[in-house]
Design an enzyme around this catalytic site. Structure first.
Site, PDB file in Angstrom:
ATOM      1  N   SER A  68      51.274  36.840  39.215  1.00 17.70           N
ATOM      2  CA  SER A  68      50.300  35.863  39.096  1.00 17.70           C
ATOM      3  C   SER A  68      50.692  34.247  39.232  1.00 17.70           C
ATOM      4  O   SER A  68      49.829  33.555  39.471  1.00 17.70           O
ATOM      5  CB  SER A  68      49.880  36.036  37.612  1.00 17.70           C
ATOM      6  OG  SER A  68      50.839  35.715  36.596  1.00 17.70           O
TER       7      SER A  68
ATOM      8  N   HIS B 237      45.661  41.302  38.227  1.00 19.34           N
ATOM      9  CA  HIS B 237      45.299  40.249  39.225  1.00 19.34           C
ATOM     10  C   HIS B 237      44.967  40.865  40.627  1.00 19.34           C
ATOM     11  O   HIS B 237      44.606  39.709  41.637  1.00 19.34           O
ATOM     12  CB  HIS B 237      46.463  39.060  39.350  1.00 19.34           C
ATOM     13  CG  HIS B 237      46.569  38.312  38.205  1.00 19.34           C
ATOM     14  ND1 HIS B 237      45.965  37.037  38.115  1.00 19.34           N
ATOM     15  CD2 HIS B 237      47.363  38.353  37.003  1.00 19.34           C
ATOM     16  CE1 HIS B 237      46.078  36.421  36.972  1.00 19.34           C
ATOM     17  NE2 HIS B 237      46.913  37.203  36.451  1.00 19.34           N
TER      18      HIS B 237
ATOM     19  N   LYS C  23      39.087  39.360  34.197  1.00 15.86           N
ATOM     20  CA  LYS C  23      39.616  38.487  35.297  1.00 15.86           C
ATOM     21  C   LYS C  23      38.190  38.729  36.234  1.00 15.86           C
ATOM     22  O   LYS C  23      37.274  38.456  35.975  1.00 15.86           O
ATOM     23  CB  LYS C  23      41.054  39.075  35.956  1.00 15.86           C
ATOM     24  CG  LYS C  23      41.986  38.424  34.819  1.00 15.86           C
ATOM     25  CD  LYS C  23      43.525  38.580  35.392  1.00 15.86           C
ATOM     26  CE  LYS C  23      44.522  38.238  34.417  1.00 15.86           C
ATOM     27  NZ  LYS C  23      44.506  38.518  33.054  1.00 15.86           N
TER      28      LYS C  23
END
Length: 394
Positions: free
Chosen positions: A182, A210, A241
């Site tokens: 990340s 991610h 996310k």
């Protein structure tokens, strides 16, 4: 006693402030989106994990409301005590179908998924071989497990091979890696990791937090990127996310692994089940992923354009195959000045510095979204240029 402790804490906090590293929370006065309100001023948000722009999606909001109407506000207990709802099982099945795995277990957050995966599966006889830049939740999860720990340099396959050789004395071996790291935005070399796992008789776990929704042609993560769908033993991830930006985590993978986690994973056994509204929205989100690839295509276009333009303007950006662009500033205090001056120009970004990244590696992490329009990207680039000229005279 607290008076002494209070003095100690205040001294530490004063030092953090003097070093220019004190973290101030900024208050958003709107829904999470490409455009947000901060202190009564409209800003473009370039520091959210809202990769597909779904955080304020009307269909997900509608699904969440309908889920609450149908199944209530909360579950008020853990699953092994009071059971779960039909929607929870439906969402677990959809996640498994999305990633091409055998079964799924839901958690309150991805941090819990990573915190609860190692201890139920491995003992002191076993080995965990972990990438040096893995997320804090993986590090904390490994600490809770008695397995022997090995670490290899980020994405360094020669080092991984050496650690696998050293771990041959152990009973079971598990290689653990982030799908996308990340802070840098780089994708793990899963194809090479898988080859080494086969060679040295090891299993593989990938945190897709991610990368899910982002990496791969249809956003199905690094296993899609490397044509390894269904071959990796354990995947963890989040619904917080790309997949709507709310709450909820999961572990998906081999059936027997998931079954053992249901029996012994402490964050699962001792935390409330996900709220019905979140579960219903999650189900709708995975339906949307199956219906169209429009959001992933738009995200990839935005990312390619932004990275290319920033490099053309002479900014030092880390190589990236994700929706993360690390603009290197190097100096921690300067990264905070950069972020503040960017916000003055209507661009919401965050400076990252030690201990989140190594000392001397401070940066502005720009996160692209399918919700960004081309003019948003251009405005962000122009703001970077203006701040650079103001601070560095370039």
């Amino acid at each position: 006693m607290y008076e002494k402790f209070q003095q100690y804490l205040q001294k530490e906090l004063d030092t953090i402030k003097a070093d220019g590293l004190y973290k101030e929370e900024r208050i958003i006065e709107s829904a999470q989106s490409a455009e947000i309100m901060v202190k009564g001023k409209k800003c473009l948000n370039f520091c959210a994990n809202n990769y597909l722009g779904l955080a304020d999606n009307p269909e997900l909001i509608k699904a969440a409301k309908e889920g609450m109407d149908a199944r209530g506000f909360g579950m008020a207990s853990v699953r092994f005590i009071c059971g779960c709802q039909d929607m929870h099982k439906k969402l677990e099945k959809k996640i498994a179908e999305f990633f091409g795995t055998e079964d799924t277990i839901l958690y309150a957050a991805a941090f819990d998924a990573n915190g609860g995966v190692f201890e139920p599966l491995l003992t002191a006889e076993d080995a965990i071989i972990s990438d040096a830049l893995n997320h804090a939740s993986i590090i904390d999860g490994v600490r809770l497990c008695k397995a022997e720990r090995y670490r290899y340099a980020n994405g360094d396959m020669a080092d991984l091979e050496e650690q696998l050789k050293a771990a041959q004395k152990n009973r079971f071996r598990l290689i653990v890696t982030d799908g996308v790291f990340s802070m840098d935005g780089n994708v793990c070399p899963l194809d090479k990791i898988y080859e080494l796992a086969q060679k040295y008789d090891a299993m593989v776990m990938v945190d897709e937090s991610h990368s899910a929704g982002v990496v791969g042609k249809t956003g199905r993560g690094v296993t899609e990127r490397y044509n390894l769908r269904g071959k990796i033993e354990i995947l963890t991830g989040t619904l917080g996310k790309a997949f709507g930006g709310a709450m909820g985590g999961f572990t998906t993978g081999k059936k027997e692994i998931i079954d053992m986690l249901r029996q012994r994973s402490r964050p699962y056994l001792f935390s409330n089940s996900m709220a019905p509204g979140l579960v219903a929205a999650g189900c709708r989100m995975f339906d949307m992923m199956a219906e169209t690839n429009e959001l992933q295509d738009r995200l990839h276009e935005n990312t390619d354009y932004f990275l290319r333009r920033m490099k053309e303007e002479g900014f030092d950006c880390k190589p990236s195959e994700s929706a993360i662009c690390a603009v290197m500033i190097y100096d921690a205090a300067k990264s905070q000045v950069y972020a503040a001056k960017m916000q003055e120009r209507g661009i919401f970004v965050t400076g990252f510095y030690y201990p989140v990244v190594p000392k001397g590696q401070a940066r502005i992490r720009v996160q692209l979204s399918a919700a960004h329009k081309r003019e948003h990207l251009d405005q962000c680039i122009e703001a970077f240029k203006a701040v650079r000229a103001e601070i560095e005279g370039k």
